[in-house]
Design a protein around this motif. Structure first.
Motif, PDB file in Angstrom:
ATOM      1  N   ASP A  89       0.826  -1.213   0.000  1.00 20.19           N
ATOM      2  CA  ASP A  89       0.000   0.000   0.000  1.00 20.19           C
ATOM      3  C   ASP A  89       0.861   1.265   0.000  1.00 20.19           C
ATOM      4  O   ASP A  89       0.585   2.214  -0.740  1.00 20.19           O
ATOM      5  N   ASP A  90       1.900   1.281   0.842  1.00 19.41           N
ATOM      6  CA  ASP A  90       2.797   2.440   0.892  1.00 19.41           C
ATOM      7  C   ASP A  90       3.499   2.654  -0.447  1.00 19.41           C
ATOM      8  O   ASP A  90       3.602   3.785  -0.933  1.00 19.41           O
ATOM      9  N   ASP A  91       3.988   1.568  -1.026  1.00 18.30           N
ATOM     10  CA  ASP A  91       4.671   1.678  -2.310  1.00 18.30           C
ATOM     11  C   ASP A  91       3.709   2.146  -3.405  1.00 18.30           C
ATOM     12  O   ASP A  91       4.088   2.946  -4.271  1.00 18.30           O
ATOM     13  N   GLN A  92       2.468   1.680  -3.373  1.00 18.55           N
ATOM     14  CA  GLN A  92       1.479   2.123  -4.366  1.00 18.55           C
ATOM     15  C   GLN A  92       1.194   3.611  -4.209  1.00 18.55           C
ATOM     16  O   GLN A  92       1.086   4.339  -5.193  1.00 18.55           O
ATOM     17  N   ARG A  93       1.102   4.086  -2.961  1.00 22.13           N
ATOM     18  CA  ARG A  93       0.896   5.516  -2.705  1.00 22.13           C
ATOM     19  C   ARG A  93       2.068   6.331  -3.266  1.00 22.13           C
ATOM     20  O   ARG A  93       1.859   7.378  -3.890  1.00 22.13           O
ATOM     21  N   ASP A  94       3.287   5.833  -3.057  1.00 22.46           N
ATOM     22  CA  ASP A  94       4.461   6.531  -3.583  1.00 22.46           C
ATOM     23  C   ASP A  94       4.420   6.610  -5.107  1.00 22.46           C
ATOM     24  O   ASP A  94       4.719   7.649  -5.693  1.00 22.46           O
ATOM     25  N   VAL A  95       4.046   5.517  -5.751  1.00 18.88           N
ATOM     26  CA  VAL A  95       3.943   5.496  -7.217  1.00 18.88           C
ATOM     27  C   VAL A  95       2.904   6.516  -7.680  1.00 18.88           C
ATOM     28  O   VAL A  95       3.140   7.289  -8.607  1.00 18.88           O
ATOM     29  N   ASN A  96       1.746   6.513  -7.042  1.00 19.63           N
ATOM     30  CA  ASN A  96       0.681   7.448  -7.426  1.00 19.63           C
ATOM     31  C   ASN A  96       1.129   8.898  -7.270  1.00 19.63           C
ATOM     32  O   ASN A  96       0.861   9.736  -8.142  1.00 19.63           O
ATOM     33  N   GLU A  97       1.818   9.201  -6.166  1.00 21.07           N
ATOM     34  CA  GLU A  97       2.301  10.566  -5.940  1.00 21.07           C
ATOM     35  C   GLU A  97       3.318  10.971  -7.004  1.00 21.07           C
ATOM     36  O   GLU A  97       3.271  12.098  -7.520  1.00 21.07           O
ATOM     37  N   GLU A  98       4.225  10.062  -7.349  1.00 20.18           N
ATOM     38  CA  GLU A  98       5.223  10.381  -8.377  1.00 20.18           C
ATOM     39  C   GLU A  98       4.573  10.565  -9.736  1.00 20.18           C
ATOM     40  O   GLU A  98       4.989  11.429 -10.509  1.00 20.18           O
ATOM     41  N   ARG A  99       3.574   9.759 -10.040  1.00 25.11           N
ATOM     42  CA  ARG A  99       2.870   9.919 -11.321  1.00 25.11           C
ATOM     43  C   ARG A  99       2.194  11.283 -11.395  1.00 25.11           C
ATOM     44  O   ARG A  99       2.219  11.947 -12.437  1.00 25.11           O
ATOM     45  N   GLU A 100       1.579  11.692 -10.284  1.00 23.26           N
ATOM     46  CA  GLU A 100       0.932  13.010 -10.246  1.00 23.26           C
ATOM     47  C   GLU A 100       1.956  14.123 -10.423  1.00 23.26           C
ATOM     48  O   GLU A 100       1.726  15.082 -11.167  1.00 23.26           O
ATOM     49  N   LYS A 101       3.105  13.990  -9.734  1.00 17.74           N
ATOM     50  CA  LYS A 101       4.158  14.996  -9.841  1.00 17.74           C
ATOM     51  C   LYS A 101       4.676  15.070 -11.282  1.00 17.74           C
ATOM     52  O   LYS A 101       4.824  16.160 -11.846  1.00 17.74           O
ATOM     53  N   LEU A 102       4.904  13.921 -11.877  1.00 21.15           N
ATOM     54  CA  LEU A 102       5.388  13.876 -13.257  1.00 21.15           C
ATOM     55  C   LEU A 102       4.369  14.512 -14.200  1.00 21.15           C
ATOM     56  O   LEU A 102       4.729  15.305 -15.080  1.00 21.15           O
ATOM     57  N   SER A 103       3.112  14.214 -13.996  1.00 20.07           N
ATOM     58  CA  SER A 103       2.049  14.780 -14.830  1.00 20.07           C
ATOM     59  C   SER A 103       1.998  16.309 -14.701  1.00 20.07           C
ATOM     60  O   SER A 103       1.852  17.022 -15.702  1.00 20.07           O
ATOM     61  N   ARG A 104       2.140  16.819 -13.476  1.00 18.52           N
ATOM     62  CA  ARG A 104       2.148  18.279 -13.263  1.00 18.52           C
ATOM     63  C   ARG A 104       3.325  18.923 -13.994  1.00 18.52           C
ATOM     64  O   ARG A 104       3.174  19.957 -14.658  1.00 18.52           O
ATOM     65  N   HIS A 105       4.501  18.295 -13.865  1.00 20.48           N
ATOM     66  CA  HIS A 105       5.683  18.845 -14.546  1.00 20.48           C
ATOM     67  C   HIS A 105       5.501  18.832 -16.060  1.00 20.48           C
ATOM     68  O   HIS A 105       5.872  19.794 -16.744  1.00 20.48           O
ATOM     69  N   GLN A 106       4.913  17.766 -16.582  1.00 20.17           N
ATOM     70  CA  GLN A 106       4.695  17.682 -18.030  1.00 20.17           C
ATOM     71  C   GLN A 106       3.695  18.743 -18.493  1.00 20.17           C
ATOM     72  O   GLN A 106       3.871  19.345 -19.553  1.00 20.17           O
ATOM     73  N   GLU A 107       2.663  18.970 -17.711  1.00 19.98           N
ATOM     74  CA  GLU A 107       1.693  20.014 -18.058  1.00 19.98           C
ATOM     75  C   GLU A 107       2.355  21.393 -18.022  1.00 19.98           C
ATOM     76  O   GLU A 107       2.141  22.219 -18.909  1.00 19.98           O
ATOM     77  N   ASN A 108       3.155  21.631 -16.983  1.00 17.69           N
ATOM     78  CA  ASN A 108       3.882  22.898 -16.893  1.00 17.69           C
ATOM     79  C   ASN A 108       4.845  23.065 -18.066  1.00 17.69           C
ATOM     80  O   ASN A 108       5.023  24.173 -18.586  1.00 17.69           O
ATOM     81  N   LEU A 109       5.469  21.972 -18.515  1.00 17.34           N
ATOM     82  CA  LEU A 109       6.375  22.019 -19.656  1.00 17.34           C
ATOM     83  C   LEU A 109       5.612  22.398 -20.923  1.00 17.34           C
ATOM     84  O   LEU A 109       6.081  23.223 -21.719  1.00 17.34           O
ATOM     85  N   ARG A 110       4.435  21.820 -21.130  1.00 14.55           N
ATOM     86  CA  ARG A 110       3.617  22.185 -22.303  1.00 14.55           C
ATOM     87  C   ARG A 110       3.309  23.689 -22.290  1.00 14.55           C
ATOM     88  O   ARG A 110       3.417  24.366 -23.320  1.00 14.55           O
ATOM     89  N   GLN A 111       2.970  24.186 -21.113  1.00 14.97           N
ATOM     90  CA  GLN A 111       2.657  25.610 -20.989  1.00 14.97           C
ATOM     91  C   GLN A 111       3.899  26.462 -21.266  1.00 14.97           C
ATOM     92  O   GLN A 111       3.822  27.481 -21.971  1.00 14.97           O
ATOM     93  N   ALA A 112       5.050  26.042 -20.731  1.00 11.43           N
ATOM     94  CA  ALA A 112       6.296  26.799 -20.948  1.00 11.43           C
ATOM     95  C   ALA A 112       6.672  26.801 -22.426  1.00 11.43           C
ATOM     96  O   ALA A 112       7.163  27.817 -22.941  1.00 11.43           O
ATOM     97  N   ARG A 113       6.432  25.679 -23.106  1.00 13.74           N
ATOM     98  CA  ARG A 113       6.722  25.621 -24.547  1.00 13.74           C
ATOM     99  C   ARG A 113       5.796  26.559 -25.314  1.00 13.74           C
ATOM    100  O   ARG A 113       6.224  27.239 -26.258  1.00 13.74           O
TER     101      ARG A 113
END
Length: 157
Positions: A89-113
């Motif tokens: 459960d802890d590892d799954q939570r960590d994966v979900n949090e990292e996926r969300e963080k990665l998604s936010r960074h990718q969205e911010n990158l699209r905006q910066a481009r």
């Protein structure tokens, strides 16, 4: 197999013998198996004149003979399974949090481009690389903990 004896608590005899926290298929599944394993180790220690190890094993054997019950063995297995489930459960939570963080960074990158902000693009590319590495690490941890849980459940008596 590592054997440990839990010390007494507040003067009352509360010595319980438990196998090491790994419950692979080679781990004793019941009191008789645990007893046989200790007896085998004891014979080896005595044959090799290891008196300190033999003394500890004699103590461990006495504790198994006195305290080991099917109910305690089941409680030990249940507790270990709960620990493994919590790790998954802890590892799954960590994966979900990292996926969300990665998604936010990718969205911010699209905006910066879209904005043409090259300095921010470079900064976000670094953040994305770091987040992807962390996600990969977290996914490996999740796969490992899930494998451990699956193996434990398959080995259950």
């Amino acid at each position: 197999m590592n054997i440990s004896v839990l010390a007494t608590h507040t003067g009352a005899v509360a010595c319980l013998l438990f196998a090491a926290p790994t419950f692979a298929s080679s781990a004793p599944a019941d009191c008789n198996a645990k007893r046989q394993s200790i007896e085998q180790q004891l014979k080896y220690a005595e044959a090799h004149h290891n008196s300190h190890q033999a003394a500890g094993l004699r103590s461990a054997l006495a504790n198994v003979n006195q305290y080991c019950t099917p109910e305690r063995m089941q409680a030990e297995r249940d507790a270990h399974e709960r620990k493994l489930v919590a790790e998954v459960d802890d590892d799954q939570r960590d994966v979900n949090e990292e996926r969300e963080k990665l998604s936010r960074h990718q969205e911010n990158l699209r905006q910066a481009r879209d904005d043409g902000d090259h300095q921010l693009i470079d900064k976000l590319n670094k953040k994305i690389s770091k987040a992807q590495k962390e996600l990969d690490d977290d996914e490996r941890d999740l796969a490992r903990s899930q494998r451990e849980l699956d193996e434990f459940r398959r080995a259950k008596p």
